[in-house]
Write a protein that holds these residues in place. Sequence first.
Motif, PDB file in Angstrom:
ATOM      1  N   LEU A  87       0.748  -1.846   0.000  1.00  0.00           N
ATOM      2  CA  LEU A  87      -0.222   0.448  -0.251  1.00  0.00           C
ATOM      3  C   LEU A  87       0.650   1.473  -0.157  1.00  0.00           C
ATOM      4  O   LEU A  87       1.652   1.062   0.381  1.00  0.00           O
ATOM      5  CB  LEU A  87      -0.674   0.006   1.145  1.00  0.00           C
ATOM      6  N   ALA A  88      -0.136   2.451  -0.033  1.00  0.00           N
ATOM      7  CA  ALA A  88       1.181   3.627  -0.081  1.00  0.00           C
ATOM      8  C   ALA A  88       1.892   3.825   1.037  1.00  0.00           C
ATOM      9  O   ALA A  88       2.938   4.366   0.749  1.00  0.00           O
ATOM     10  CB  ALA A  88      -0.253   4.469  -0.247  1.00  0.00           C
ATOM     11  N   ASP A  89       1.313   3.375   2.269  1.00  0.00           N
ATOM     12  CA  ASP A  89       2.205   3.834   3.082  1.00  0.00           C
ATOM     13  C   ASP A  89       3.074   2.549   4.273  1.00  0.00           C
ATOM     14  O   ASP A  89       2.718   2.626   4.938  1.00  0.00           O
ATOM     15  CB  ASP A  89       1.925   4.982   4.630  1.00  0.00           C
ATOM     16  N   ARG A  90       2.180   1.272   4.412  1.00  0.00           N
ATOM     17  CA  ARG A  90       2.693  -0.252   4.344  1.00  0.00           C
ATOM     18  C   ARG A  90       2.603  -1.228   3.509  1.00  0.00           C
ATOM     19  O   ARG A  90       1.355  -0.559   2.448  1.00  0.00           O
ATOM     20  CB  ARG A  90       0.983   0.179   5.715  1.00  0.00           C
ATOM     21  N   LEU A  91       3.648  -2.061   4.098  1.00  0.00           N
ATOM     22  CA  LEU A  91       3.321  -3.606   3.057  1.00  0.00           C
ATOM     23  C   LEU A  91       2.722  -3.738   4.610  1.00  0.00           C
ATOM     24  O   LEU A  91       3.338  -3.921   5.955  1.00  0.00           O
ATOM     25  CB  LEU A  91       4.986  -3.502   3.360  1.00  0.00           C
ATOM     26  N   VAL A  92       1.328  -4.971   3.989  1.00  0.00           N
ATOM     27  CA  VAL A  92       1.376  -6.129   5.187  1.00  0.00           C
ATOM     28  C   VAL A  92       1.463  -7.406   4.792  1.00  0.00           C
ATOM     29  O   VAL A  92       1.288  -7.764   3.423  1.00  0.00           O
ATOM     30  CB  VAL A  92      -0.747  -5.482   4.923  1.00  0.00           C
ATOM     31  N   GLY A  93       1.415  -7.644   5.826  1.00  0.00           N
ATOM     32  CA  GLY A  93       2.039  -9.476   5.377  1.00  0.00           C
ATOM     33  C   GLY A  93       1.773 -10.153   7.076  1.00  0.00           C
ATOM     34  O   GLY A  93       1.545  -9.840   7.973  1.00  0.00           O
ATOM     35  N   ARG A  94       2.557 -11.631   7.360  1.00  0.00           N
ATOM     36  CA  ARG A  94       2.435 -12.242   7.670  1.00  0.00           C
ATOM     37  C   ARG A  94       3.714 -12.939   8.027  1.00  0.00           C
ATOM     38  O   ARG A  94       4.252 -13.277   7.171  1.00  0.00           O
ATOM     39  CB  ARG A  94       1.526 -13.376   8.230  1.00  0.00           C
ATOM     40  N   VAL A  95       3.153 -13.441   8.953  1.00  0.00           N
ATOM     41  CA  VAL A  95       5.164 -14.655   9.535  1.00  0.00           C
ATOM     42  C   VAL A  95       4.078 -15.814   8.489  1.00  0.00           C
ATOM     43  O   VAL A  95       3.518 -16.747   9.088  1.00  0.00           O
ATOM     44  CB  VAL A  95       4.700 -14.802  11.254  1.00  0.00           C
ATOM     45  N   VAL A  96       5.754 -16.228   8.094  1.00  0.00           N
ATOM     46  CA  VAL A  96       5.223 -18.066   7.083  1.00  0.00           C
ATOM     47  C   VAL A  96       6.175 -19.041   7.996  1.00  0.00           C
ATOM     48  O   VAL A  96       5.680 -19.914   7.994  1.00  0.00           O
ATOM     49  CB  VAL A  96       5.446 -18.019   5.528  1.00  0.00           C
ATOM     50  N   HIS A  97       6.824 -18.573   8.661  1.00  0.00           N
ATOM     51  CA  HIS A  97       7.715 -20.196   9.144  1.00  0.00           C
ATOM     52  C   HIS A  97       8.672 -18.770  10.460  1.00  0.00           C
ATOM     53  O   HIS A  97       8.918 -18.134  10.193  1.00  0.00           O
ATOM     54  CB  HIS A  97       9.345 -20.190   8.356  1.00  0.00           C
ATOM     55  N   VAL A  98       9.081 -20.414  11.676  1.00  0.00           N
ATOM     56  CA  VAL A  98       9.290 -19.597  12.585  1.00  0.00           C
ATOM     57  C   VAL A  98      10.602 -20.973  12.497  1.00  0.00           C
ATOM     58  O   VAL A  98      10.457 -21.718  12.755  1.00  0.00           O
ATOM     59  CB  VAL A  98       8.808 -19.534  14.118  1.00  0.00           C
ATOM     60  N   ASP A  99      11.870 -20.097  12.362  1.00  0.00           N
ATOM     61  CA  ASP A  99      13.077 -20.893  12.545  1.00  0.00           C
ATOM     62  C   ASP A  99      14.007 -21.673  13.705  1.00  0.00           C
ATOM     63  O   ASP A  99      13.249 -21.606  14.836  1.00  0.00           O
ATOM     64  CB  ASP A  99      14.269 -20.885  10.908  1.00  0.00           C
ATOM     65  N   ARG A 100      14.472 -22.210  13.418  1.00  0.00           N
ATOM     66  CA  ARG A 100      14.718 -22.989  14.867  1.00  0.00           C
ATOM     67  C   ARG A 100      15.697 -21.765  15.243  1.00  0.00           C
ATOM     68  O   ARG A 100      16.076 -21.836  16.863  1.00  0.00           O
ATOM     69  CB  ARG A 100      16.092 -24.367  14.254  1.00  0.00           C
ATOM     70  N   ALA A 125       0.231 -11.197  12.092  1.00  0.00           N
ATOM     71  CA  ALA A 125       0.368 -10.366  11.605  1.00  0.00           C
ATOM     72  C   ALA A 125       1.764  -9.803  10.936  1.00  0.00           C
ATOM     73  O   ALA A 125       1.699  -9.069  12.330  1.00  0.00           O
ATOM     74  CB  ALA A 125      -1.615 -10.081  10.926  1.00  0.00           C
ATOM     75  N   VAL A 126       2.152  -8.715  10.663  1.00  0.00           N
ATOM     76  CA  VAL A 126       2.756  -7.842  10.085  1.00  0.00           C
ATOM     77  C   VAL A 126       3.084  -6.351   9.227  1.00  0.00           C
ATOM     78  O   VAL A 126       2.836  -6.459   8.145  1.00  0.00           O
ATOM     79  CB  VAL A 126       4.697  -8.717  10.141  1.00  0.00           C
ATOM     80  N   VAL A 127       3.211  -5.886  10.274  1.00  0.00           N
ATOM     81  CA  VAL A 127       3.028  -4.712   9.149  1.00  0.00           C
ATOM     82  C   VAL A 127       3.983  -3.344   9.230  1.00  0.00           C
ATOM     83  O   VAL A 127       4.686  -3.460  10.198  1.00  0.00           O
ATOM     84  CB  VAL A 127       1.071  -3.810   9.928  1.00  0.00           C
ATOM     85  N   ILE A 128       4.470  -3.399   8.194  1.00  0.00           N
ATOM     86  CA  ILE A 128       5.732  -2.915   8.138  1.00  0.00           C
ATOM     87  C   ILE A 128       5.028  -0.959   7.127  1.00  0.00           C
ATOM     88  O   ILE A 128       4.764  -1.288   6.096  1.00  0.00           O
ATOM     89  CB  ILE A 128       6.894  -2.893   6.764  1.00  0.00           C
ATOM     90  N   SER A 129       5.722  -0.016   7.831  1.00  0.00           N
ATOM     91  CA  SER A 129       4.527   1.076   7.962  1.00  0.00           C
ATOM     92  C   SER A 129       5.860   2.707   8.033  1.00  0.00           C
ATOM     93  O   SER A 129       6.695   1.963   8.508  1.00  0.00           O
ATOM     94  CB  SER A 129       3.631   1.322   8.745  1.00  0.00           C
ATOM     95  N   TRP A 130       5.298   3.548   7.228  1.00  0.00           N
ATOM     96  CA  TRP A 130       6.249   4.657   7.087  1.00  0.00           C
ATOM     97  C   TRP A 130       5.331   5.829   6.984  1.00  0.00           C
ATOM     98  O   TRP A 130       4.280   5.981   6.053  1.00  0.00           O
ATOM     99  CB  TRP A 130       7.309   4.354   5.709  1.00  0.00           C
ATOM    100  N   PRO A 177      13.239   5.497   6.151  1.00  0.00           N
ATOM    101  CA  PRO A 177      12.997   4.210   7.057  1.00  0.00           C
ATOM    102  C   PRO A 177      11.717   4.177   7.734  1.00  0.00           C
ATOM    103  O   PRO A 177      10.109   4.783   7.225  1.00  0.00           O
ATOM    104  CB  PRO A 177      12.958   5.315   8.965  1.00  0.00           C
ATOM    105  N   CYS A 178      11.172   3.157   8.564  1.00  0.00           N
ATOM    106  CA  CYS A 178      10.061   2.685   8.139  1.00  0.00           C
ATOM    107  C   CYS A 178      10.050   1.570   9.939  1.00  0.00           C
ATOM    108  O   CYS A 178      11.106   1.389  10.577  1.00  0.00           O
ATOM    109  CB  CYS A 178       9.755   1.313   7.065  1.00  0.00           C
ATOM    110  N   ARG A 179       8.473   1.121   9.977  1.00  0.00           N
ATOM    111  CA  ARG A 179       9.324   0.793  11.369  1.00  0.00           C
ATOM    112  C   ARG A 179       8.217  -0.789  10.905  1.00  0.00           C
ATOM    113  O   ARG A 179       6.907  -0.881  10.097  1.00  0.00           O
ATOM    114  CB  ARG A 179       7.897   1.511  11.997  1.00  0.00           C
ATOM    115  N   ALA A 180       8.834  -1.442  11.781  1.00  0.00           N
ATOM    116  CA  ALA A 180       7.687  -3.352  11.357  1.00  0.00           C
ATOM    117  C   ALA A 180       7.053  -4.041  13.072  1.00  0.00           C
ATOM    118  O   ALA A 180       7.578  -3.785  13.705  1.00  0.00           O
ATOM    119  CB  ALA A 180       8.850  -4.663  11.050  1.00  0.00           C
ATOM    120  N   ARG A 181       5.954  -3.634  12.464  1.00  0.00           N
ATOM    121  CA  ARG A 181       5.022  -3.944  14.084  1.00  0.00           C
ATOM    122  C   ARG A 181       4.411  -5.703  13.268  1.00  0.00           C
ATOM    123  O   ARG A 181       3.726  -5.976  12.643  1.00  0.00           O
ATOM    124  CB  ARG A 181       3.429  -3.310  14.094  1.00  0.00           C
ATOM    125  N   LEU A 182       4.572  -6.514  14.811  1.00  0.00           N
ATOM    126  CA  LEU A 182       4.140  -7.503  15.264  1.00  0.00           C
ATOM    127  C   LEU A 182       2.979  -7.820  16.416  1.00  0.00           C
ATOM    128  O   LEU A 182       3.573  -7.743  17.844  1.00  0.00           O
ATOM    129  CB  LEU A 182       4.768  -8.670  15.064  1.00  0.00           C
TER     130      LEU A 182
END
Lengths: 261, 261, 261
Positions: free
Chosen positions: C164-177, C249-254, C194-199
């Motif tokens: 999107l214009a001011d953010r990316l929206v996705g999700r955690v697809v894997h947690v590794d060892r 959900a993971v949101v990366i916004s700026w 600069p941007c900020r990732a939120r979970l």
Amino acid sequence: MGVLTLLTDFGTADYYVAAVKGVILAAAPQTTLVDVSHEVPAGDVATAAFLLAAVAPCFPRGTVHLAVVDPGVGSPRRLLAVATAEARFLAPDNGLLTPVFGAGCEIRAVTREDLFRPAPGATFHGRDRFAPIAAWLLCDGDFAALGPVIADPVRLPVFSPERLADRLVGRVVHVDRYGNMVTDIPAAWLPDRPCRARLGSHSTSRRVSHYEAIPAGDAAMLTGSLGTVELSARGEDLARRWNAQRGDAVVISWSPPSVPP
Amino acid sequence: MGVLTLLTDFGTADYYVAAVKGVILAAAPQTTLVDVSHEVPAGDVATAAFLLAAVAPCFPRGTVHLAVVDPGVGSPRRLLAVATAEARFLAPDNGLLTPVFGAGCEIRAVTREDLFRPAPGATFHGRDRFAPIAAWLLCDGDFAALGPVIADPVRLPVFSPERLADRLVGRVVHVDRYGNMVTDIPAAWLPDRPCRARLGSHSTSRRVSHYEAIPAGDAAMLTGSLGTVELSARGEDLARRWNAQRGDAVVISWSPPSVPP
Amino acid sequence: MGVLTLLTDFGTADYYVAAVKGVILAAAPQTTLVDVSHEVPAGDVATAAFLLAAVAPCFPRGTVHLAVVDPGVGSPRRLLAVATAEARFLAPDNGLLTPVFGAGCEIRAVTREDLFRPAPGATFHGRDRFAPIAAWLLCDGDFAALGPVIADPVRLPVFSPERLADRLVGRVVHVDRYGNMVTDIPAAWLPDRPCRARLGSHSTSRRVSHYEAIPAGDAAMLTGSLGTVELSARGEDLARRWNAQRGDAVVISWSPPSVPP
């Protein structure tokens, strides 16, 4: 090119499994190595015997099966080599090969110290004795030259399931990763009429052909992958729910047919 | 056909180990792949160094040993390639190869970026850099062409056991799956007379040749599979009972011979 | 010589993995076998799909990938064989192969019962059905002869990240060892500013190229090994610290660029 399977209680965090493989590959570089399991509980010879008996029939003729669960390593216990029509087996003489002993098999005590690897101590015969013997067999070494035939190998106690007029009596011989309880009761013995399987205070009268046919939260009998009765749930660890473990008695009973008076 | 061993802290639940193997097989399809362990605790370079040193001598001449415990992946840390008379080793320059460094070994910093795999990020050099370098060596690539010889690899601190008039001083260098404590004290240094091994507040004066000779509940010294003194119990995790871990000091002492007055 | 990869939820304590391998080697002895993982949580088809998609591109052209996470074993669910330009895939029709379906791939339902192994029950199709089909392919059996092309395989829900214009929206697809959280957000989408990732209630604005650049106790975004954004800490399990898991959900916004008034 030969196949070697390896079954141990070494775990996978140490270097022990790889050391055995390195010694084999140094002498028999064309070998295809297959791990059966290295997660046998430490010293649990009976579990190793079950796993080996279950898996060996899947492998090509001539496979060498090396099984090292060996709490007596370094003691005078013998090293056994067993040949059947299908395969060769190597293991300490502690009962691990009990399921393999049978008509037509040849059991030898390995006495070929010249084949052994020089070793600083007596704690790792997997690497220092079994691995070079396995490599010898994989390089077409003469089986009969390994040592004398013996008639008194150590045997694990063998329990046989019972088939009675109104019930079958057996036991849990394995609990697998999913919590399925594998019994020693042949599925072919199950009666055509309704019956009930009991384990301790738990029971089920449900019979299904596959796991997904079991209602959630329920339990059932089905024919497992070894042809014996398996007690299972669907997507749930039934052994945990029933607090069951290897060796637990399982009784499958039914009402006798009514007899005309 | 070459042999490649693989030692990592990747665990076995992810796809990481298989990704490395896939890249190697794509370029060097005849390779025999052997896992040493992937259960090295995350980032534990010292454990990896111990395991690699213990297992390498078992493998055939010419084996390529790839060890990736690499908390500095993506940083400027170098990639090392080491050749000895017996084998080749690949690892990050973080001390992992310390036990391999010695007279006659050739240590090179890999600078052949043309061999690297294109990669989206810098977090998986096992797949993107080490695997193609390993494949290059397995395909008879020229070792000397990997990069310049260096003299300053990162080294782990090396502790040497001490041999004194009335005691031996060393440490636990590994605790294995069974709870055996492997020390760095050469078993050949043990005196002919009675002695006592101490670890913290625990001790034993028993010496045996194999585990089964240890009375249940007791502890003993024996010669382990690396030729050093091992502290063990029978069918029990002694490291847990003694609350011991890697690095703990071990002192083996004896009374001096009585001197005529 | 072909390569077969094996991905299951069988665990490594049972004989199941080795049984599959034995059946394959008996029919296709030249096969190079590679384990992807057997630690997929029991019945977790989505995790298996992720691992398979991540690892398959590393393997040589022509590799056969066998994936058996099959809670519906024995039910009428179909067995799928999928051919792409690069590889062949075998799995139950439960969505496991979703990431493989795409333009140009050929999806067939396996109907060749003559290839199946005689079996006592219906609980182990990995050994009794998938293994002989895999061996058939490894022995140059005709892919098109396995069964009819189908157009309606079961598919897992596919979530696509949003740009999107001011953010990316996705999700955690894997947690590794290591506790790294792999997301489905392409790293190439990250803005230059600069941007900020939120979970959940956690966030970070730090961006680094590699783990060691993250200050201890902090967290950061970096480009992971699949080219997507990864959320990580240094030498610490960030997923545990953030109490995160797959699907979160993971949101990366700026901040939007300031617009002249």
